[in-house]
Design an enzyme around this catalytic site. Structure first.
Site, PDB file in Angstrom:
ATOM      1  N   HIS A 142      27.134 -52.629 -86.784  1.00 38.02           N
ATOM      2  CA  HIS A 142      28.148 -51.614 -87.098  1.00 38.02           C
ATOM      3  C   HIS A 142      27.899 -51.093 -88.512  1.00 38.02           C
ATOM      4  O   HIS A 142      27.985 -51.852 -89.472  1.00 38.02           O
ATOM      5  CB  HIS A 142      29.550 -52.221 -86.998  1.00 38.02           C
ATOM      6  CG  HIS A 142      29.873 -52.709 -85.620  1.00 38.02           C
ATOM      7  ND1 HIS A 142      30.452 -51.910 -84.655  1.00 38.02           N
ATOM      8  CD2 HIS A 142      29.658 -53.917 -85.015  1.00 38.02           C
ATOM      9  CE1 HIS A 142      30.605 -52.603 -83.530  1.00 38.02           C
ATOM     10  NE2 HIS A 142      30.126 -53.820 -83.718  1.00 38.02           N
ATOM     11  N   ARG A 180      29.541 -48.276 -89.664  1.00 38.73           N
ATOM     12  CA  ARG A 180      30.860 -47.773 -90.083  1.00 38.73           C
ATOM     13  C   ARG A 180      30.930 -46.309 -90.473  1.00 38.73           C
ATOM     14  O   ARG A 180      32.001 -45.800 -90.747  1.00 38.73           O
ATOM     15  CB  ARG A 180      31.426 -48.615 -91.245  1.00 38.73           C
ATOM     16  CG  ARG A 180      31.547 -50.101 -90.963  1.00 38.73           C
ATOM     17  CD  ARG A 180      32.363 -50.391 -89.738  1.00 38.73           C
ATOM     18  NE  ARG A 180      32.680 -51.823 -89.620  1.00 38.73           N
ATOM     19  CZ  ARG A 180      33.092 -52.378 -88.486  1.00 38.73           C
ATOM     20  NH1 ARG A 180      33.216 -51.654 -87.378  1.00 38.73           N
ATOM     21  NH2 ARG A 180      33.380 -53.665 -88.452  1.00 38.73           N
ATOM     22  N   ASP A 193      25.616 -58.503 -84.717  1.00 35.10           N
ATOM     23  CA  ASP A 193      26.952 -57.882 -84.634  1.00 35.10           C
ATOM     24  C   ASP A 193      27.522 -57.701 -86.058  1.00 35.10           C
ATOM     25  O   ASP A 193      28.717 -57.912 -86.282  1.00 35.10           O
ATOM     26  CB  ASP A 193      27.900 -58.703 -83.753  1.00 35.10           C
ATOM     27  CG  ASP A 193      29.151 -57.929 -83.350  1.00 35.10           C
ATOM     28  OD1 ASP A 193      29.252 -56.719 -83.667  1.00 35.10           O
ATOM     29  OD2 ASP A 193      30.033 -58.528 -82.717  1.00 35.10           O
ATOM     30  N   HIS A 245      33.965 -55.404 -93.161  1.00 36.78           N
ATOM     31  CA  HIS A 245      35.331 -54.926 -93.434  1.00 36.78           C
ATOM     32  C   HIS A 245      35.601 -55.144 -94.916  1.00 36.78           C
ATOM     33  O   HIS A 245      34.932 -55.949 -95.567  1.00 36.78           O
ATOM     34  CB  HIS A 245      36.361 -55.706 -92.613  1.00 36.78           C
ATOM     35  CG  HIS A 245      36.264 -55.479 -91.139  1.00 36.78           C
ATOM     36  ND1 HIS A 245      36.587 -54.286 -90.544  1.00 36.78           N
ATOM     37  CD2 HIS A 245      35.866 -56.307 -90.132  1.00 36.78           C
ATOM     38  CE1 HIS A 245      36.404 -54.385 -89.229  1.00 36.78           C
ATOM     39  NE2 HIS A 245      35.946 -55.593 -88.953  1.00 36.78           N
TER      40      HIS A 245
HETATM   41 ZN    ZN Z   1      31.546 -55.926 -79.224  1.00 38.23          ZN
END
Ligand code: ZN
Length: 427
Positions: free
Chosen positions: A64, A66, A307, A311
């Site tokens: 990710h 973002r 993954d 944050h």
């Molecule tokens: Zn997921």
């Protein structure tokens, strides 16, 4: 431009270390020769890799970044730098941004930002449904033409079986894979952690194993019916693994990935109500952890992904119930797995490297992931003897959210090369 990397410890096809000189011409591996022999050409630039392991650059098919929309958590540039620091040279980014990556324009945006960063190869996934709301399919053909490498609503499961079946049929007609975050919402509703001891002790609602495995089972049947290449995200349960193993045995086109934290941590390791231990899927039982390890060993699970899910500290400070799911992963993945599985004697070094390079490349048809003439010169140099503590404050990622802070680990990347260019180097 001819680059030569001398004295590289390279794993051969049998998992044995060989001392090689690697010649790189115009971003492509030109030749590997025995280190003591004389190369054919004199190089423009020489990198001495003495004492270092040189592997194909790591590939992470689930990350990710973002951007767009959550640049306070990470940007394509900071995420790419974090990846490079972790030894990754190719990463595939998830579409649950704001807006969701569900149009050719957003695919183009990601590609141009990644190119401007100029660090690692960024491969964008596009959403299965518009805004990942599960109501209407995106324009798969247009998204493929714009450069999407597969379709996923990662972050949320596709709740409707009919919607998933339609998505698979369409993806299959275009020769594209479906990448599934498996989660049945009706079994989860607001639960922050695994259904088990930890949830009970702290009075929290739990996420049961079946919430994942029900989607895996459903989707395997739909993959069988449609013939699509179906890839299961972040497998965390014994039940999902049982279903994937059986599906592979009977020839259904299913592949799967697992994260380092699901191989290393169980819910019983969570020290308290600290949201740096909150991720989706959650940390499961020790039995599930062992099932994940064995599935990775026997090939039921094809690859390791991080993954990587950054944050902000404010968001993670909201507590176990309210904080968002996810932990960062790039900068700890290899040292964690090397220290905990290779140095302990459970895995050969070659198994770990293969599951982070050759296997993801094979599953997704990438030209990377190989250290041989003709392959892209995407390489990672590792110092297997270097020992240091995980220091979240030193991450290149904007995210500090990791449960591994303070862990003393060996096997740190020291240089990352993409298309023959050094994109990160330990200072
Ligand atoms: Zn997921």
């Amino acid at each position: 431009m001819l680059l030569k990397i001398t004295n590289a410890n390279v794993l051969d096809g049998n998992g044995q270390l060989q001392l090689k000189d690697i010649y790189i011409r115009d971003g492509i591996i030109a030749e590997l020769v025995d280190a003591e022999s004389q190369g054919k050409a004199s190089a423009d630039k020489i990198i001495d890799a003495e004492g270092k392991l040189v592997t194909p650059g790591f590939i992470d098919m689930h990350v990710h970044l973002r951007e767009p929309g959550y640049e306070h958590k990470e940007t394509i540039e900071t995420g790419s730098r974090s990846a490079a620091k972790g030894g990754f040279t190719t990463i595939a980014c998830m579409p649950n941004t704001r807006p969701v990556i569900d149009t050719p324009e957003t695919i183009e945006l990601v590609k141009s930002k990644a190119e401007a960063a100029g660090l690692v190869n960024v491969l964008p996934y596009a959403a299965i449904t518009k805004s990942e709301l599960g109501r209407e399919l995106t324009d798969f053909a247009a998204l493929k033409a714009a450069g999407a490498i597969g379709f996923t609503d990662d972050g949320v499961g596709v709740q409707s079986a009919q919607m998933m079946k339609d998505a698979m049929a369409l993806a299959q007609s275009l020769g594209m894979p479906i990448i599934a975050h498996c989660e049945d919402n009706s079994l989860v509703e607001g639960a922050p952690v695994n259904e088990g001891e930890f949830a009970k002790r702290h009075g929290l609602k739990g996420i049961p194993n079946e919430s994942e495995a029900i989607h895996v089972g459903r989707d395997i049947l739909l993959a069988e019916a449609t013939g699509v290449h179906y890839h299961v995200c972040h497998v965390s349960t014994e039940q999902s693994i049982r279903l994937i193993r059986q599906a592979k045995e009977i020839g259904i086109r299913v592949t799967a990935e697992v994260c380092p934290h699901h191989l290393l941590l169980a819910e019983t390791d969570i020290p308290g109500l600290d949201a740096n231990w909150k991720m989706n899927p959650p940390l499961r039982s020790e039995r599930d952890v062992e099932a994940c390890i064995q599935a990775l060993e026997d090939g039921t699970i094809d690859m390791i992904v991080t993954d990587h899910a950054p944050h902000s500290e404010e968001e993670k400070a909201k507590g176990m119930q309210l904080a968002p799911f996810g932990i960062v992963g790039f900068e700890t993945a290899f040292p964690l797995l090397y220290t905990k599985f290779v140095l302990t004697g459970r895995w050969d070094l070659s198994l770990l490297v293969q599951r982070m390079t050759k296997d993801p490349a094979r599953v997704f048809g990438l030209s990377a992931g190989k250290l041989e003439p003709g392959a892209p010169a995407d390489l990672t140099l590792l110092d297997l003897d270097k020992e240091q503590e995980v220091d979240p404050s030193a991450f290149a990622s904007k995210g500090r959210n990791t449960p591994f802070g303070g862990w003393k680990l060996k096997g740190w990347p020291v240089m990352t090369i993409v298309s023959g260019k050094v994109v990160w180097q330990d200072q």
